[in-house]
Motif scaffolding. Structure first.
Motif, short mmCIF file in Angstrom:
data_model
loop_
_atom_site.label_atom_id
_atom_site.label_comp_id
_atom_site.label_asym_id
_atom_site.label_seq_id
_atom_site.Cartn_x
_atom_site.Cartn_y
_atom_site.Cartn_z
N ASP A 20 -18.74 -18.97 34.73
CA ASP A 20 -18.75 -17.94 35.64
C ASP A 20 -17.35 -17.22 35.94
N LEU A 21 -16.45 -18.01 35.32
CA LEU A 21 -15.06 -17.41 35.50
C LEU A 21 -14.84 -16.27 34.86
N ASP A 22 -14.25 -15.23 35.62
CA ASP A 22 -13.93 -13.88 34.99
C ASP A 22 -12.40 -13.98 34.54
N LEU A 23 -12.12 -14.42 33.39
CA LEU A 23 -10.70 -14.39 33.00
C LEU A 23 -10.10 -13.33 32.42
N GLN A 24 -9.01 -13.02 33.13
CA GLN A 24 -8.21 -11.86 32.55
C GLN A 24 -6.93 -12.04 32.38
N VAL A 25 -6.83 -11.72 31.03
CA VAL A 25 -5.30 -12.19 30.26
C VAL A 25 -4.24 -11.21 30.32
N HIS A 26 -2.94 -11.48 30.58
CA HIS A 26 -1.90 -10.37 30.64
C HIS A 26 -0.76 -11.09 29.74
N GLU A 27 -0.56 -10.54 28.86
CA GLU A 27 0.72 -10.99 27.87
C GLU A 27 1.76 -10.19 28.09
N GLU A 28 2.82 -10.92 28.79
CA GLU A 28 4.15 -10.28 28.91
C GLU A 28 5.42 -11.19 28.92
N GLN A 29 6.54 -10.65 28.88
CA GLN A 29 7.72 -11.55 28.83
C GLN A 29 7.84 -12.18 30.40
N THR A 30 8.67 -13.36 30.43
CA THR A 30 8.69 -14.23 31.62
C THR A 30 9.13 -13.42 32.86
N ALA A 31 10.17 -12.49 32.68
CA ALA A 31 10.48 -11.80 33.95
C ALA A 31 9.33 -11.06 34.53
N SER A 32 8.60 -10.50 33.65
CA SER A 32 7.56 -9.68 34.13
C SER A 32 6.61 -10.32 34.77
N LEU A 33 6.30 -11.56 34.14
CA LEU A 33 5.19 -12.65 34.61
C LEU A 33 5.54 -12.96 36.20
N LEU A 34 6.70 -13.39 36.10
CA LEU A 34 7.16 -13.88 37.53
C LEU A 34 7.13 -12.74 38.47
#
Length: 343
Positions: free
Chosen positions: A147-161
């Motif tokens: 039931d978890l709607d997992l949405q994945v975003h692949e980005e470099q560390t600075a963008s993730l933070l």
């Protein structure tokens, strides 16, 4: 005695438009009043509206009258034969339905928040982990958290933070410790809470004719003189590799002249004889195992390594859920060439 009308309209004296009582504008209508009016607007029949809400007709009539008094607007035209919406009532009925629908969505969201592992989870992943860890992550979510709607975003560390601080992302899968976000130029950097998952060794990838190829006892000191290939600026793996080289005594002047945007390109450069590179152990099978011109070499203990963790905003509303997710993920990754780390 005159029979009751079909609409069962409560007998009320004829009156003009409702006038707000002194200070009424400061009052707010209640949800029960709005529900009563919405039911009457839908059924145009007090008895049917009361039955639909499971309340008595006098209570329903009183709720609608109280709403009219609060708003200072006559919503209904009452006669002994029928109930009609006034022109203002027509407009207010549409607004009322919108408000009640929004309240319903709010309650559904609150119920989802009370039930862990439901709703949307926006997970950010660094590029040097995503291809090698996501199969395990996605398999775990599919099997245990359907039931978890997992949405994945692949980005470099600075963008993730930055995304974590802005609320664009909920949770990160990244190498730790993370850079000090305040020092990276973010005015309102979040305080980061890290939940460690595992440590993994770095493996040296070489051409098949390299002197270090196939060794299992490499001293770190070998990194001082090797032609090392690294990722572009911005990748945390580049910074980690440079830190390892500095610890091994590599001179700062030992510049890197060739870089790559991804690990796949790095290993192709190695296969072409341009140098050697460091790969996380989880990436070796995917990136180096399919090329016969590449060999691997392993460092003597203690081997250089990196730590992978889940990172969240400190005080996150879903902290308990994220910690449980981390426990499940740590267990699921035991099949990988890693060393699980307890928080």
């Amino acid at each position: 005695m005159t029979p009751a009308s079909a609409t069962d309209v409560p007998a009320q004296p004829t009156r003009g438009p409702a006038q707000p009582a002194r200070g009424a504008r400061a009052r707010q209508p209640s949800l029960s009043q709005l529900r009563a009016f919405a039911a009457v607007a839908e059924h145009l029949h007090f008895r049917e509206a009361a039955a639909a809400l499971g309340m008595s007709q006098p209570a329903l009539s009183g709720a609608v009258a109280a709403l009219e008094e609060t708003l200072g607007v006559q919503l209904l035209e009452r006669t002994t034969r029928k109930v009609l919406l006034s022109p203002a009532g027509e407009r207010m009925a549409a607004r009322t339905r919108t408000v009640l629908h929004a309240v319903g969505e709010l309650m559904e969201e609150a119920e989802a928040a009370q039930a862990p592992f439901t709703g949307v989870l926006r997970l950010g992943v660094i590029p040097t982990a995503a291809p090698y860890l996501l199969p395990t992550v996605l398999g775990l979510v599919h099997q245990r958290y359907p039931d978890l709607d997992l949405q994945v975003h692949e980005e470099q560390t600075a963008s993730l933070l930055e995304g974590l601080g802005q609320g664009r992302l909920d949770l990160l899968l990244c190498a730790v410790p993370t850079p000090k976000t305040a020092a990276m130029g973010y005015a309102q950097a979040p305080r980061i809470l890290e939940v460690p998952l595992f440590d993994e060794d770095f493996v040296l990838v070489t051409p098949d004719d390299h002197p270090a190829a196939g060794r299992s006892d490499l001293p770190r000191s070998m990194l001082r003189e090797l032609d090392l290939l690294l990722l572009d600026e911005g990748h945390c793996l580049r910074d980690q590799a440079l830190d390892i080289c500095r610890e091994a005594g590599r001179a700062e002047s030992g510049s890197v002249t060739t870089t790559a945007a991804g690990l796949s390109t790095l290993v192709q450069l190695v296969a072409g004889g341009m140098g050697v590179t460091l790969l996380p152990h989880t990436a070796v099978r995917v990136e180096a195992g399919r090329n016969e011109s590449l060999r691997t070499a392993y460092f003597a203990d203690p081997a250089p390594s990196r730590r992978i963790a889940l990172a969240m905003r400190e005080g996150a509303a879903r902290e308990e859920e994220f910690r449980a997710f981390g426990d499940a993920l740590r267990a699921a990754m035991r099949s990988l060439p890693v060393r699980p780390v307890l928080p």
